[in-house]
Write an enzyme that holds these catalytic residues in place. Structure first.
Site, PDB file in Angstrom:
ATOM      1  N   HIS A   1       0.813  -1.222   0.000  1.00 63.27           N
ATOM      2  CA  HIS A   1       0.000   0.000   0.000  1.00 63.27           C
ATOM      3  C   HIS A   1       0.842   1.266   0.000  1.00 63.27           C
ATOM      4  CE1 HIS A   1      -4.042  -1.788   0.689  1.00 63.27           C
ATOM      5  NE2 HIS A   1      -3.285  -2.817   1.000  1.00 63.27           N
TER       6      HIS A   1
ATOM      7  N   ASP B   1       3.432   9.638  -0.981  1.00 65.12           N
ATOM      8  CA  ASP B   1       2.238   8.915  -0.539  1.00 65.12           C
ATOM      9  C   ASP B   1       1.980   7.765  -1.506  1.00 65.12           C
ATOM     10  OD1 ASP B   1      -0.026   8.384   0.958  1.00 65.12           O
ATOM     11  OD2 ASP B   1      -0.759  10.440   0.899  1.00 65.12           O
TER      12      ASP B   1
ATOM     13  N   ALA C   1      -7.864  12.202  -1.554  1.00 62.77           N
ATOM     14  CA  ALA C   1      -8.026  12.930  -2.812  1.00 62.77           C
ATOM     15  C   ALA C   1      -9.186  12.337  -3.618  1.00 62.77           C
ATOM     16  CB  ALA C   1      -6.735  12.861  -3.624  1.00 62.77           C
TER      17      ALA C   1
END
Ligand code: GDG
Length: 726
Positions: free
Chosen positions: A164, A370, A376
């Site tokens: 991730h 990130d 977002a």
């Protein structure tokens, strides 16, 4: 029914204890939502840490019992394990390092030891509950070693792994003392997924440079196991944000308390983390109000910072820094009616969060690094009905690859940040709607359900293709039949390739000298007068003769240019070598420009090897060199063979297949065997009759015309040994 076993550090539930009583809260993370929305025809089992240290054994048993009802298997961690594995290696070593914060990377062997043993604990829990046919999906940076640890105990399990967070470039990754173990851990999986192609590229490059495994279009083969590396950008539960159930009109609330009518809200939401670029964002806001006084009193940043890892030093320092910066800008610019930054250091219920998304005119999401950034995406979805709002997104967030209609910023570039804020605040409504629609279209289609499904479907395909490739394996029934036919046959013809078939490859081809065990095996084969053994190789005749010439066998060298029968070498056909003097200088030039590569000259061929150099450089040279060769060989009767890190130029019309016919046509054989590993052996396979008494065997799992596959040189030797034993 096949089950999906999800393995993650945290479970989709968290345990809490109040007044000695246990409470179970669902944790509504994106992962849990995505996996819950998967087709119900697949049972799910979740393995992970329940987030609370439990000491009492009886209490552990009672938790296990309770969680088992929901198909959840807890992995309990002691306080020390939590400290060293989770807060230590996971969050003080891997997290900063993979986010390029190498100044924060902690190198501590006690962390590493705990990481290994806790990863083993997770793998043991998986293997204990694993059933044949289950699909295992391991998540994230806390469990990098788990895939290979599962593989050791459950060798046939289908294992997926998803990271991730970013995978850093090789130059960063290589700094870690445990780089090789970490890579090998992940490479135990059959499928490895990343959010972006950039991370995937970095991973493949590190795998090649550190473990020597090469990929072809994202596929790696390790120990004859195929591994699929691919990009699966994680999506969100779109409708949950587009059409939330209860939304309070937060903007009205803000307007009543803080804002004049018509004032604009900018929103940022992050965990308190040094990767999220919070101080840089505050500095940019200060600069914005400095440069553009007209926005003072008109625009506020609502900055939600969710507490996280608060007992780690760097996080405490960051909290102090953020508090100071916010204090400074608010002290400098605010007045009785207006505050530039509305700063909240806490988390909010989902409803409040979605209200804020709805209320915000601009979302300012500017992490320094990130993996993806779901905030977002959630912001874009929340504008489904209004089609008003502007996203400013850091180009360092994985999400920026998909959300290309956002205003993209470099969070280190303060001018760029300030001007982007102006652009966002001034953006006409029409343009806002146009940009939002394009992004919403993508996010709606590639939502979290789609993300999970595409990962799992690709893993299922991998599992099936592994099974198909296993169907041609020379299993014990076929082997028994082969040996029986061999025993009853009177005239046997055996073609054995040398490199990659009888001997494993080495970086230096001249070091592949036959060992004692092989010599003994070949002598045993030759000792039986019913056998005609032919060693059929691409090597030059001098080397192969020096190594195996004393055996009572025939040979074909240089891919069939030279044939040795009754102890005498002869040329298979009338060929010439005058072209070599024209080609050799080109190759010499290539070697000078490509240190580490070398030339091998044979009687009627010449080869350029690039086994010892960087694969990418080697391939670049091959591409350039191909054009030169085409020009040089146009009028000559030559062929160019591109092999395994070698390019060989030789006379046309010569092949192992043609050479093999020399022996095949000589007698009425009643048993044939051909074993080889590369594409030049395919010619031998094709030359053999297709009768039931002819066995063609490819070493490896690549596409082949051979009837059967064996996986390794060792398996070939075992089969031959069993065949010739009394
Ligand atoms: C890692 C990677 C990658 C935030 N504040 C509140 C709240 N949230 C929710 C958001 C969002 C989630 O938390 C945060 O997700 P991110 O993706 O932004 O960041 P990380 O937690 O660092 O996650 C990241 C992600 O894994 C997935 O692969 O995107 O790059 O670092 O869903 O809405 N939720 C509630 N209250 C809050 O105050 N209810």
């Amino acid at each position: 029914m096949a089950r999906l076993m999800i393995v993650s550090n945290r479970l989709p539930i968290t345990i809490d204890k109040k007044d000695g009583e246990l409470f179970y809260h669902p944790s509504a993370g994106g992962l849990a939502t995505g996996l819950n929305s998967l087709d119900q025809d697949m049972d799910k089992v979740w393995i992970g840490w329940p987030g609370k240290t439990i000491r009492d054994e009886a209490e552990k048993r009672s938790i296990e019992k309770q969680l088992h009802k929901d198909d959840i298997i807890p992995v309990f961690l002691s306080r020390k394990e939590k400290l060293l594995y989770y807060e230590g290696f996971s969050n003080k070593t891997v997290w900063p390092h993979f986010h390029y914060f190498t100044q924060y990377t902690t190198y501590d062997t006690s962390y590493w030891k705990a990481y290994k043993s806790v990863n083993q604990k997770f793998a043991d829990a998986v293997c204990e509950h694993y059933q044949d046919g289950d699909l295992i999906w391991v998540h994230d940076y806390q469990l990098l070693l788990v895939p290979n640890l599962i593989r050791e105990n459950c060798p046939n399990a289908s294992i997926g792994f998803f990271l991730h967070i970013p995978f850093p470039s090789y130059e960063i990754f290589r700094i870690l003392p445990w780089r090789k173990e970490l890579l090998e851990g992940v490479l135990g999986a059959d499928q490895i997924g990343f959010h972006t192609f950039g991370y995937m590229r970095h991973f493949l490059s590190a795998a090649y440079r550190i473990t020597g495994h090469e990929h072809h279009f994202g596929k790696l083969t390790i120990d004859n196991r195929l591994i699929n590396v691919d990009v699966f950008p994680m999506g969100i539960d779109y409708n949950k944000y587009a059409f939330p159930e209860q939304v309070t009109n937060q903007k009205e609330g803000y307007e009543a308390h803080y804002l004049e009518p018509g004032q604009k809200l900018i929103l940022s939401i992050d965990r308190l983390d040094y990767t999220k670029g919070i101080p840089e964002r505050i500095e940019a806001m200060a600069e914005f109000f400095e440069r553009y006084p007209k926005y003072r009193g008109k625009v506020s940043l609502v900055m939600i910072v969710v507490p996280s890892r608060s007992n780690v030093d760097q996080y405490m320092d960051l909290k102090n820094e953020v508090d100071t910066l916010v204090g400074r800008i608010n002290a400098q610019y605010s007045n009785f009616d207006w505050t530039p930054i509305l700063y909240f250091y806490r988390s909010f219920p989902f409803q409040d969060l979605t209200s804020m998304y709805k209320a915000a005119d601009v979302a300012l999401i500017t992490p320094l690094r990130d993996g993806m950034n779901l905030v977002a995406k959630e912001y874009i979805a929340s504008k489904e009905t209004t089609k008003q709002g502007v996203l400013i997104l850091s180009e360092m967030a994985g999400a920026s690859n998909e959300l290309t209609e956002a205003i993209s910023v470099n969070p280190h570039d303060i001018d760029n940040m300030v001007e982007s804020l102006v652009r966002a605040l001034e953006m006409p409504l029409e343009e806002q709607a146009e940009r939002l629609e394009v992004m919403q279209y993508k996010l709606k289609r590639y939502n979290v359900k789609h993300w999970a499904e595409s990962f799992i479907n690709e893993q299922i395909e991998m599992m099936e293709s592994q099974q198909v490739s296993q169907t041609n394996l020379l299993n014990s029934d076929v082997k028994t039949q082969l040996i029986q036919q061999y025993k009853t046959a009177e005239q046997r013809l055996l073609f054995l390739d040398y490199d990659g078939t009888l001997m494993n490859f080495q970086t230096d081809p001249q070091a592949v000298v036959p060992d004692k065990e092989l010599m003994q095996l070949l002598e045993n084969i030759c000792a039986d007068s019913k056998n005609k053994l032919v060693i059929i190789t691409g090597r030059d005749r001098h080397t192969i003769d020096e190594w195996l010439g004393h055996l009572a066998c025939d040979m074909a060298a240089e891919h069939g240019v030279w044939l040795k029968e009754n102890n005498k070498w002869r040329k298979s056909t009338e060929i010439f070598d005058s072209w070599k003097k024209d080609i050799r200088p080109v190759l010499e030039d290539l070697v000078l420009r490509t240190p580490g590569s070398f030339i091998e000259e044979k009687d009627y061929s010449i080869a350029w090897h690039y086994r010892k150099i960087d694969k990418d450089l080697g391939e670049k040279r091959v591409r350039e060199f191909r054009d030169v060769l085409r020009y040089l060989t146009a009028s000559l009767d030559l062929q160019v063979l591109e092999g395994n890190k070698v390019v060989e130029i030789k006379n046309a019309g010569v092949s192992k297949g043609k050479a093999a016919l020399n022996w095949i046509n000589a007698k009425n054989w009643d048993f044939y065997l051909a074993v080889g590993d590369d594409h030049t052996d395919e010619d031998t396979f094709k030359a053999l009759p297709t009768n039931d008494n002819a066995y063609t065997i490819k070493v490896g799992i690549q596409q082949t015309t051979a009837k059967y596959n064996l996986l390794t040189v060792e398996e070939v030797r075992t089969m031959l040994t069993e065949m010739v034993s009394e």
